[in-house]
Design a protein around this motif. Structure first.
Motif, PDB file in Angstrom:
ATOM      1  N   PRO A   1      -3.921  -8.173  -7.869  1.00  0.00           N
ATOM      2  CA  PRO A   1      -2.512  -8.430  -8.184  1.00  0.00           C
ATOM      3  C   PRO A   1      -1.608  -7.209  -8.083  1.00  0.00           C
ATOM      4  O   PRO A   1      -0.444  -7.329  -7.683  1.00  0.00           O
ATOM      5  CB  PRO A   1      -2.568  -8.960  -9.623  1.00  0.00           C
ATOM      6  CG  PRO A   1      -3.900  -9.622  -9.706  1.00  0.00           C
ATOM      7  CD  PRO A   1      -4.821  -8.781  -8.871  1.00  0.00           C
ATOM      8  N   LEU A   2      -2.128  -6.011  -8.432  1.00  0.00           N
ATOM      9  CA  LEU A   2      -1.298  -4.813  -8.326  1.00  0.00           C
ATOM     10  C   LEU A   2      -0.910  -4.559  -6.877  1.00  0.00           C
ATOM     11  O   LEU A   2       0.270  -4.315  -6.564  1.00  0.00           O
ATOM     12  CB  LEU A   2      -2.042  -3.596  -8.883  1.00  0.00           C
ATOM     13  CG  LEU A   2      -1.336  -2.246  -8.657  1.00  0.00           C
ATOM     14  CD1 LEU A   2      -0.007  -2.205  -9.386  1.00  0.00           C
ATOM     15  CD2 LEU A   2      -2.233  -1.097  -9.088  1.00  0.00           C
ATOM     16  N   LEU A   3      -1.879  -4.617  -5.973  1.00  0.00           N
ATOM     17  CA  LEU A   3      -1.583  -4.406  -4.559  1.00  0.00           C
ATOM     18  C   LEU A   3      -0.644  -5.497  -4.030  1.00  0.00           C
ATOM     19  O   LEU A   3       0.295  -5.204  -3.278  1.00  0.00           O
ATOM     20  CB  LEU A   3      -2.881  -4.396  -3.747  1.00  0.00           C
ATOM     21  CG  LEU A   3      -3.875  -3.269  -4.055  1.00  0.00           C
ATOM     22  CD1 LEU A   3      -5.133  -3.442  -3.223  1.00  0.00           C
ATOM     23  CD2 LEU A   3      -3.236  -1.913  -3.792  1.00  0.00           C
ATOM     24  N   ALA A   4      -0.923  -6.741  -4.413  1.00  0.00           N
ATOM     25  CA  ALA A   4      -0.087  -7.843  -3.956  1.00  0.00           C
ATOM     26  C   ALA A   4       1.350  -7.680  -4.441  1.00  0.00           C
ATOM     27  O   ALA A   4       2.309  -7.921  -3.690  1.00  0.00           O
ATOM     28  CB  ALA A   4      -0.674  -9.171  -4.448  1.00  0.00           C
ATOM     29  N   LEU A   5       1.522  -7.274  -5.684  1.00  0.00           N
ATOM     30  CA  LEU A   5       2.857  -7.094  -6.238  1.00  0.00           C
ATOM     31  C   LEU A   5       3.601  -5.958  -5.539  1.00  0.00           C
ATOM     32  O   LEU A   5       4.800  -6.066  -5.262  1.00  0.00           O
ATOM     33  CB  LEU A   5       2.766  -6.820  -7.746  1.00  0.00           C
ATOM     34  CG  LEU A   5       2.493  -8.047  -8.618  1.00  0.00           C
ATOM     35  CD1 LEU A   5       1.990  -7.638  -9.998  1.00  0.00           C
ATOM     36  CD2 LEU A   5       3.744  -8.907  -8.749  1.00  0.00           C
ATOM     37  N   MET A   6       2.905  -4.869  -5.242  1.00  0.00           N
ATOM     38  CA  MET A   6       3.570  -3.742  -4.590  1.00  0.00           C
ATOM     39  C   MET A   6       3.938  -4.082  -3.150  1.00  0.00           C
ATOM     40  O   MET A   6       5.041  -3.754  -2.684  1.00  0.00           O
ATOM     41  CB  MET A   6       2.668  -2.503  -4.644  1.00  0.00           C
ATOM     42  CG  MET A   6       2.480  -1.966  -6.047  1.00  0.00           C
ATOM     43  SD  MET A   6       1.945  -0.256  -6.093  1.00  0.00           S
ATOM     44  CE  MET A   6       3.260   0.608  -5.286  1.00  0.00           C
ATOM     45  N   ILE A   7       3.030  -4.740  -2.433  1.00  0.00           N
ATOM     46  CA  ILE A   7       3.325  -5.140  -1.056  1.00  0.00           C
ATOM     47  C   ILE A   7       4.514  -6.098  -1.038  1.00  0.00           C
ATOM     48  O   ILE A   7       5.431  -5.969  -0.215  1.00  0.00           O
ATOM     49  CB  ILE A   7       2.091  -5.785  -0.413  1.00  0.00           C
ATOM     50  CG1 ILE A   7       0.984  -4.743  -0.230  1.00  0.00           C
ATOM     51  CG2 ILE A   7       2.447  -6.421   0.930  1.00  0.00           C
ATOM     52  CD1 ILE A   7      -0.341  -5.329   0.193  1.00  0.00           C
ATOM     53  N   THR A   8       4.501  -7.061  -1.946  1.00  0.00           N
ATOM     54  CA  THR A   8       5.600  -8.029  -2.020  1.00  0.00           C
ATOM     55  C   THR A   8       6.909  -7.351  -2.390  1.00  0.00           C
ATOM     56  O   THR A   8       7.976  -7.691  -1.847  1.00  0.00           O
ATOM     57  CB  THR A   8       5.268  -9.126  -3.036  1.00  0.00           C
ATOM     58  OG1 THR A   8       4.020  -9.739  -2.700  1.00  0.00           O
ATOM     59  CG2 THR A   8       6.355 -10.184  -3.070  1.00  0.00           C
ATOM     60  N   SER A   9       6.859  -6.404  -3.308  1.00  0.00           N
ATOM     61  CA  SER A   9       8.063  -5.679  -3.712  1.00  0.00           C
ATOM     62  C   SER A   9       8.686  -4.946  -2.529  1.00  0.00           C
ATOM     63  O   SER A   9       9.907  -4.980  -2.322  1.00  0.00           O
ATOM     64  CB  SER A   9       7.724  -4.675  -4.825  1.00  0.00           C
ATOM     65  OG  SER A   9       7.228  -5.332  -5.967  1.00  0.00           O
ATOM     66  N   ILE A  10       7.842  -4.268  -1.745  1.00  0.00           N
ATOM     67  CA  ILE A  10       8.339  -3.543  -0.573  1.00  0.00           C
ATOM     68  C   ILE A  10       8.950  -4.519   0.432  1.00  0.00           C
ATOM     69  O   ILE A  10      10.043  -4.296   0.966  1.00  0.00           O
ATOM     70  CB  ILE A  10       7.200  -2.744   0.078  1.00  0.00           C
ATOM     71  CG1 ILE A  10       6.734  -1.625  -0.874  1.00  0.00           C
ATOM     72  CG2 ILE A  10       7.648  -2.149   1.417  1.00  0.00           C
ATOM     73  CD1 ILE A  10       5.475  -0.917  -0.406  1.00  0.00           C
ATOM     74  N   ALA A  11       8.233  -5.623   0.686  1.00  0.00           N
ATOM     75  CA  ALA A  11       8.715  -6.598   1.668  1.00  0.00           C
ATOM     76  C   ALA A  11      10.056  -7.197   1.250  1.00  0.00           C
ATOM     77  O   ALA A  11      10.997  -7.279   2.052  1.00  0.00           O
ATOM     78  CB  ALA A  11       7.669  -7.700   1.853  1.00  0.00           C
ATOM     79  N   VAL A  12      10.158  -7.616  -0.019  1.00  0.00           N
ATOM     80  CA  VAL A  12      11.402  -8.222  -0.505  1.00  0.00           C
ATOM     81  C   VAL A  12      12.542  -7.215  -0.454  1.00  0.00           C
ATOM     82  O   VAL A  12      13.666  -7.535  -0.045  1.00  0.00           O
ATOM     83  CB  VAL A  12      11.203  -8.770  -1.928  1.00  0.00           C
ATOM     84  CG1 VAL A  12      12.547  -9.153  -2.550  1.00  0.00           C
ATOM     85  CG2 VAL A  12      10.275  -9.965  -1.923  1.00  0.00           C
ATOM     86  N   GLY A  13      12.267  -5.987  -0.858  1.00  0.00           N
ATOM     87  CA  GLY A  13      13.302  -4.967  -0.844  1.00  0.00           C
ATOM     88  C   GLY A  13      13.852  -4.703   0.547  1.00  0.00           C
ATOM     89  O   GLY A  13      15.074  -4.644   0.758  1.00  0.00           O
ATOM     90  N   LEU A  14      12.948  -4.562   1.525  1.00  0.00           N
ATOM     91  CA  LEU A  14      13.379  -4.278   2.892  1.00  0.00           C
ATOM     92  C   LEU A  14      14.102  -5.471   3.515  1.00  0.00           C
ATOM     93  O   LEU A  14      15.112  -5.308   4.214  1.00  0.00           O
ATOM     94  CB  LEU A  14      12.172  -3.889   3.746  1.00  0.00           C
ATOM     95  CG  LEU A  14      11.483  -2.568   3.368  1.00  0.00           C
ATOM     96  CD1 LEU A  14      10.256  -2.339   4.238  1.00  0.00           C
ATOM     97  CD2 LEU A  14      12.449  -1.390   3.481  1.00  0.00           C
ATOM     98  N   ILE A  15      13.585  -6.688   3.256  1.00  0.00           N
ATOM     99  CA  ILE A  15      14.209  -7.875   3.838  1.00  0.00           C
ATOM    100  C   ILE A  15      15.619  -8.096   3.300  1.00  0.00           C
ATOM    101  O   ILE A  15      16.511  -8.559   4.012  1.00  0.00           O
ATOM    102  CB  ILE A  15      13.325  -9.121   3.578  1.00  0.00           C
ATOM    103  CG1 ILE A  15      12.027  -9.012   4.384  1.00  0.00           C
ATOM    104  CG2 ILE A  15      14.060 -10.406   3.940  1.00  0.00           C
ATOM    105  CD1 ILE A  15      11.026 -10.097   4.071  1.00  0.00           C
ATOM    106  N   THR A  16      15.836  -7.749   2.033  1.00  0.00           N
ATOM    107  CA  THR A  16      17.164  -7.930   1.446  1.00  0.00           C
ATOM    108  C   THR A  16      18.129  -6.812   1.823  1.00  0.00           C
ATOM    109  O   THR A  16      19.277  -6.799   1.355  1.00  0.00           O
ATOM    110  CB  THR A  16      17.065  -8.013  -0.086  1.00  0.00           C
ATOM    111  OG1 THR A  16      16.390  -6.840  -0.590  1.00  0.00           O
ATOM    112  CG2 THR A  16      16.324  -9.258  -0.520  1.00  0.00           C
ATOM    113  N   GLY A  17      17.662  -5.865   2.655  1.00  0.00           N
ATOM    114  CA  GLY A  17      18.556  -4.830   3.152  1.00  0.00           C
ATOM    115  C   GLY A  17      18.598  -3.557   2.343  1.00  0.00           C
ATOM    116  O   GLY A  17      19.451  -2.689   2.599  1.00  0.00           O
TER     117      GLY A  17
END
Length: 463
Positions: free
Chosen positions: A31-47
């Motif tokens: 879950p830690l890795l999944a949360l960090m990967i998702t956080s990076i992806a969401v942040g970049l996609i939202t600009g």
């Protein structure tokens, strides 16, 4: 709602789905890795610029871990001292020895209610297993119960520990929601106690009476030996257990300090001497520290306990929670990225388009995340992060929102939850039997908790 709001919401939904896929698919990401990967992806996609994404992740993880991590670690230490000193057994045995067979489930629920205040679900269950097995074995021999006496005795314990774990600070779930929503610990604790009682009654003794005759659960004798109390590693002797007064005061001291702060806020003016003092000692970290120091003094030092074993026991107590703390940190990072990306603002705009209460919305989001990811912590942190902007809006009762989110995280604990397997293997259950016990019990507790939240929110409007 603007098109930007819709895009943000779609990104958030996609992020949650992506998070679930990473955790529950064949990839089996931690879950830690999944949360960090998702956080990076969401942040970049939202600009968000890459530098801001990194800063948001670090800030979110640090803030959440700082607010919750110390309290969780101190709670683990206190739980270990109480267990090794015989406090938990002495409290439970006093209740049991004065109770008839008919009322044993209620007594066990009461014991688990008290013991569950400072302890995690898993820790409390392991500590109570020796008592559960010994009492159930006596009932089994007397043939006074139709069905499984292990279910008859175990169901109330599971219900009480689950309710306390999801609804009442200083457990990590409620504390995480409190920290994310910036709300009051004492008020949330008071609401949590009120909501937990009917949830425990219906999910414990009432449901237990219904399901006991339908199950033939009987643990292997080796399991009873595995969870039997031993003297190895104990910091004090159980030959002369503490008095009931010392036992209760030690177990309940942190909760009492936090409740005193809540009461003082209602009675005394802000900034007054008593309000400031109770605010300091009632802070979760300080209250838990005082609880640990008090337990160490009266249960170890005053009784000639082995201080070397005490230190080793405290070190051992924090090792099992490392995984929980890492998930909390990752969840805090995800929450902060969502906040910085203004996803919460979009949700607030969306909520204004519908009549759905934020209390119900918080329960639903937390429930869906918890069921799909197998982590109540992920559910709580995700829901808290999404709804944090609502905390300062209008006349929303924020402590009840924190409680609602905690209740949602309890719903349908199944095979992707560690607690499910602990119950299944400890009681020697089949998958079906485990589903009819822990999964259904926690669903009852979760739904009743939500109903109590709505009732408490509705009650002031009637006055």
């Amino acid at each position: 709602m603007s098109s930007a709001d819709i895009q943000l919401l779609l990104t958030a939904i996609g992020g949650v789905i992506f998070l679930v896929v990473l955790i529950v698919s064949k990839l089996r990401f931690h879950p830690l890795l999944a949360l960090m990967i998702t956080s990076i992806a969401v942040g970049l996609i939202t600009g968000m610029p890459g530098e801001k994404v990194v800063k948001s992740i670090e800030t979110g993880a640090g803030n959440t871990l700082g607010a919750v991590g110390i309290v969780v670690a101190l709670g683990a230490m206190l739980g270990k001292i109480l267990a090794d000193s015989g406090i938990t057994n002495s409290i439970a045995e006093i209740i049991i020895n004065r109770t008839s067979t008919k009322y044993l489930p209620w007594a066990m629920a009461g014991a688990a209610f008290v013991i569950g205040i400072p302890m995690f679900f898993e820790v409390g269950l392991v500590i109570l297993l020796p008592l559960i097995f010994s009492v159930a074995r006596k009932l089994d021999g007397s043939k006074s119960i139709v069905g499984s006496p292990y279910v008859y005795i175990g169901v109330p314990v599971i219900a009480a520990l689950a309710a306390m774990h999801g609804m009442v600070p200083p457990h990590p779930g409620p504390l995480t929601a409190i920290a994310a929503l910036h709300t009051n610990v004492g008020a949330t604790m008071l609401y949590g106690f009120i909501a937990a009682i009917p949830a425990i009654v219906l999910g414990g003794p009432v449901y237990g009476a219904f399901i006991t005759s339908k199950l033939k659960v009987h643990p292997d004798e080796a399991l009873i030996d595995q969870f039997a109390a031993t003297t190895e590693g104990q910091t004090t002797s159980h030959d002369d257990p503490p008095s009931i007064g010392i036992s209760l005061s030690t177990a309940l001291l942190p909760a009492i300090l936090m409740l005193l702060h809540a009461i003082a806020e209602l009675i005394f003016p802000k900034g007054s001497t008593l309000e400031v003092i109770t605010g300091f000692v009632g802070d979760p970290a300080i209250a838990m520290l005082i609880g640990v120091l008090f337990a160490t003094g009266v249960l170890i030092f005053a009784r000639g306990g082995d201080t070397e074993k005490l230190r080793n026991a405290m070190s051992a107590s924090v090792k099992p929670i490392a995984n929980v703390l890492l998930i909390i940190a990752g969840g805090g990072a995800f929450q902060h990225v969502l906040t910085d990306a203004k996803v919460g603002d979009a949700i607030m705009h969306l909520s204004q388009q519908f009549s759905l209460s934020p209390l119900v919305l918080g329960w639903i989001i937390s429930m869906l995340l918890s069921v799909s990811t197998g982590s109540a912590t992920v559910g709580i942190v995700g829901a808290s992060g999404l709804l944090a902007p609502l905390a300062g809006a209008g006349n929303l009762n924020v402590p009840l929102l924190a409680l609602s989110i905690g209740c949602g995280s309890l719903f349908f604990n199944y095979a992707n939850h560690a607690g499910f397997w602990l119950v299944k293997e400890s009681f020697g259950m089949s998958m079906s039997e485990a589903t009819w016990t822990i999964s259904v019990i926690q669903s009852i507790v979760s739904v009743v908790g939500l109903l109590m939240v709505l009732l408490m929110n509705f009650a002031p409007a009637l006055s």
